[in-house]
Motif scaffolding. Structure first.
Motif, mmCIF file in Angstrom:
data_model
loop_
_atom_site.group_PDB
_atom_site.id
_atom_site.type_symbol
_atom_site.label_atom_id
_atom_site.label_comp_id
_atom_site.label_asym_id
_atom_site.label_seq_id
_atom_site.Cartn_x
_atom_site.Cartn_y
_atom_site.Cartn_z
ATOM 1 N N PRO B 312 0.805 -1.222 0.000
ATOM 2 C CA PRO B 312 0.000 0.000 0.000
ATOM 3 C C PRO B 312 0.839 1.273 0.000
ATOM 4 C CG PRO B 312 -0.518 -1.347 1.914
ATOM 5 C CD PRO B 312 0.518 -2.060 1.180
ATOM 6 N N ALA B 313 2.002 1.229 0.691
ATOM 7 C CA ALA B 313 2.827 2.436 0.750
ATOM 8 C C ALA B 313 3.400 2.769 -0.628
ATOM 9 C CB ALA B 313 3.959 2.234 1.743
ATOM 10 N N ILE B 314 3.829 1.719 -1.357
ATOM 11 C CA ILE B 314 4.398 1.957 -2.682
ATOM 12 C C ILE B 314 3.335 2.533 -3.601
ATOM 13 C CG2 ILE B 314 5.403 0.826 -4.674
ATOM 14 C CD1 ILE B 314 6.641 -1.181 -2.850
ATOM 15 N N MET B 315 2.134 1.945 -3.528
ATOM 16 C CA MET B 315 1.075 2.436 -4.405
ATOM 17 C C MET B 315 0.688 3.851 -4.046
ATOM 18 S SD MET B 315 -1.264 -0.890 -4.890
ATOM 19 C CE MET B 315 -2.283 -0.124 -6.089
ATOM 20 N N MET B 316 0.759 4.165 -2.743
ATOM 21 C CA MET B 316 0.419 5.533 -2.343
ATOM 22 C C MET B 316 1.401 6.527 -2.950
ATOM 23 S SD MET B 316 1.056 7.377 1.034
ATOM 24 C CE MET B 316 0.718 9.083 1.146
#
Lengths: 258, 507
Positions: B312-316
């Motif tokens: 999720p952090a990468i996609m954010m």
């Protein structure tokens, strides 16, 4: 008389024949003469009409000439006005373009793609990031310390409870206890705890009713707040409870050891 | 005498029934016994006991049934087939709280296995009965009822809709305010399950004022509660811009950033999921999160965790950078690119690598500044490698190719482009050469560097079809240099020189 009569008769005959001859000639030539007369008349009429037309024509030309000159001059004046107007408008437009150019450049540079604002925003963001990182580190540190503290309090309470349950393993003068082996240089910490634990005979009163303050120096708890909730540790100070606690009826004399 | 004797018989029977039911309940709590219990026909035995006169036998029978059904879906189906559900639902309205808890437990155990079983529970009026339970005083009953509703709503949108139609949502929001921690957790988890399916359901949850209460619970020290709260907020905000804006207006953001350092990793993951769902809608929402320092926290989070938690952090980061070049610059400034490079090298799962490649592409494709930041982190050869690797999944190859192309089209940082001249497929090569042909005509130092680093030599060795775009770019580059140098570096020049030497006659 006769001769004159004959002459008159022959003259009459001649006259008749002449008259007839002239009539017949005239008759023959009538057509031609008529035609010729018609032609002459038509030609003359034509000349008259032509002269009239040419007169009219010349006059019409004059009128048209004057009219065209008038119209053309009016149009020219109009064209001059229009050209002047267009020149003026071009000038205004050019000036307006200059103003708009300056304004748009200013507006875009100030409000839409403000370089300095962007630069200061990114710098501010950088500083804010640093700040947030530091604050989060501190927060994490703080929370970790709190948790560690709680853990240690729990551990210590558990140890003290264990010592309370194992009070009978305390060493006596005759017989060293389990935790006080002669081969050790100093007694085990459990031994210290055992010595400090105060045995209470189980009474029907809940031990939580006794408000005991503890001043126990925790052996392995440097950052302790120092308030253990355990009622089993002996106090070095006098018990400062709000009301005097009566000893339970029928309990044996308690052994107080150091 | 005989009356006492008769009463004794009945009491003995009751005692033995009680004993049987309690033993079965205890046995059922261990998974290895269940197989054997099933073979012994425990289902048909328990069924009449649920109609027993004595309430405690009923409760224990229900508890045993619940444990059995919890364990496997065959048993749950057997519960449904034996028509136990209608009588359970019927008695839910009338009995005391222990029975209600046990009955709700049975319904939950049945509903959790599959949508069909949940549908069976809904069909016999289970949802209305559970909603009635939610109005009780006892927190245990409310918790069991909320849990059962949560499992029903989890499967699909239709079931969630039936839960919402029964009026569960206002009662669940009231449960959020109760002091018991377990009840709060379950209520938050049920709201999360309800709102995850469609925007309308999320809107219903929001209309009951759930967001304000969930926002208050963010600072609660309990980790499991925070997990559920963040999960609920992220499920609400993922559907539309207006819902995300409502979540943001509850002013959770500076506080939620602090939760990114929580010791519980699922709390952190759910916070980043929430941030991702909010950020993907509009640039303004991303701006809010960037301004409160969320970037730095997320990037530190990326450094601390491993594996699937990073996704999720990468996609954010990718979503934030995709909106505008200002935000992409903010990501770069917060040291996002080196962190993404680390992710790319450390992770082995293809879908995580694909997400990282996509994010890098989104960051780098705006302007030459951004592309330079990506190139200086040595990401271009890495992306190339991912694209060329035969083991990469198709998704990974496609994403890394797209990212590589989009970054290359803006990259003017020549030292970063140089390694890409060697061993690349021609569709990438033409972009690289195109970039060179744009920069070299104007920059003399770059030309010098290009010659000395061997780039010109490599360029001459490239064979391109005459007339193709690649050949044109090569010609454009060759025209930047004096002819002798180009000839010097062209392949086979040494042979040409030697030939000239042989033909040369000294005068």
């Amino acid at each position: 008389d006769m001769a004159e009569l004959l002459k008159i008769k022959s003259e009459a005959e001649d006259f008749q024949s002449e008259y007839f001859y002239r009539n017949s000639q005239a008759e023959e030539k009538r057509q031609k003469e008529n035609q010729a007369a018609t032609q002459i008349q038509s030609w003359f009429r034509a000349c008259k009409v032509r002269a009239y037309f040419s007169h009219l024509h010349k006059k019409a030309v004059i009128i048209q000439k004057i009219w065209r000159g008038f119209t053309a001059r009016a149009r020219f004046r109009q064209m001059v006005k229009a050209a002047y107007f267009i020149m003026k408008m071009n000038f205004y437009e050019e000036m307006a373009v200059r103003i708009q150019r300056r304004w748009r450049g200013f507006f875009v540079r100030k409000y839409i793609h403000n370089f300095y604002a962007r630069k200061s925003y990114l710098e501010g963001l950088f500083r804010k990031n640093e700040l947030v990182r530091r604050e989060l580190d501190e927060l994490e540190e703080l929370q970790k310390r709190e948790r560690d503290c709680l853990e240690m309090v729990k551990e210590q309470t558990a140890k003290v409870y264990q010592a309370y349950r194992l009070h009978h393993l305390l060493s006596t003068k005759q017989c060293p206890g389990v935790f006080n082996s002669p081969f050790r240089s100093a007694p085990h910490e459990m031994e210290q705890l055992l010595r400090q634990v105060k045995y209470q005979a189980p009474t029907r009163l809940a031990p939580g009713g006794r408000a005991c303050l503890l001043g126990m120096p925790g052996p392995a708890a440097p950052s302790f707040s120092g308030t253990l909730g355990s009622p089993w540790i002996k106090t070095t100070q006098t018990r400062c409870s709000s009301r005097p606690i009566l000893p339970p009826i029928g309990s044996k004399k308690q052994q107080v050891r150091w | 005498m005989s009356q006492r004797h008769i009463i004794q018989v009945f009491e003995q029977y009751q005692k033995s029934r009680m004993q049987f039911v309690q033993t079965v309940a205890d046995l059922a709590s261990r998974p290895q016994n269940i197989e054997m219990l099933q073979n012994a026909g425990v289902m048909s035995m328990l069924r009449p006991l649920m109609l027993d006169v004595v309430p405690s036998i009923q409760q224990t029978a229900a508890l045993a049934l619940g444990r059995l059904a919890d364990h496997s879906d065959d048993l749950a189906e057997a519960v449904v087939k034996e028509d136990i559900l209608p009588q359970l639902v019927h008695s839910l309205a009338s009995q005391n709280r222990f029975y209600k808890k046990a009955a709700a437990f049975v319904l939950r155990a049945v509903a959790k296995h599959s949508p069909e079983l949940s549908q069976a529970v809904v069909a016999c009026g289970g949802v209305d009965a559970l909603v009635l339970c939610l109005e009780e005083f006892d927190p245990g009953v409310k918790e069991a009822a909320a849990w059962a509703l949560g499992f029903i709503a989890r499967h699909n949108a239709l079931l969630s809709q039936s839960v919402v139609d029964a009026g569960a949502v206002p009662l669940l929001v009231l449960c959020l305010l109760e002091p018991e921690m377990a009840l709060k957790r379950i209520a938050a988890s049920t709201l999360s399950d309800i709102s995850k399916h469609t925007p309308e359901l999320a809107q219903t949850v929001v209309d009951c004022g759930a967001i304000a209460h969930l926002a208050q619970m963010i600072l609660n020290p309990d980790a499991k509660l925070k997990r559920q709260v963040f999960s609920a907020l992220s499920q609400i905000s993922k559907h539309s811009v207006s819902l995300a804006e409502m979540v943001i207006e509850a002013e959770i953001f500076p506080a939620a950033v602090a939760c990114l350092r929580d010791p519980d990793e699922y709390v952190r993951k759910n916070v980043t999921t929430l941030m991702r769902e909010v950020v993907k809608h509009t640039p303004e929402l991303s701006q809010v999160i960037v301004n409160c320092g969320g970037m730095a926290a997320v990037i530190d989070y990326l450094g601390n965790c491993r594996g699937n938690l990073r996704l999720p952090a990468i996609m954010m980061l990718g979503y934030v950078a995709a909106h505008s070049e200002n935000l992409a610059m903010a990501v770069i400034l917060s040291k996002g690119v080196p962190q993404l490079a680390l992710c790319l090298s450390e992770e082995s799962e293809h879908h995580i690598k694909a997400a990282t490649a996509w994010s890098i592409g989104q960051i780098g494709h705006h302007t030459p500044e951004h592309a330079k930041a990506v190139a200086t982190a040595h990401l271009l050869p890495k992306l190339l490698e991912l694209y060329m690797d035969a083991n990469s999944s198709e998704d990974l190859q496609a994403k890394s190719k797209k990212a590589l192309k989009s970054v290359l089209q803006k990259c003017t940082y020549l030292p970063g482009l140089e390694p890409l001249l060697y061993d690349v497929p021609s569709n990438i090569l033409k972009h690289v050469v195109c970039q060179f042909s744009k920069v070299l005509p104007h920059d003399s130092k770059a030309r010098r560097l290009f010659v000395t680093s061997g780039g010109l030599k490599k360029l001459q060795e490239i064979e391109a079809e005459p007339g193709s775009l690649l050949q044109e770019h090569i010609n454009a580059i060759n025209s930047c240099f004096p002819e002798e140098i180009v000839r010097y570096y062209s392949p086979g020049y040494s042979e040409v020189l030697l030939e000239r030497l042989e033909n040369y006659q000294p005068a």
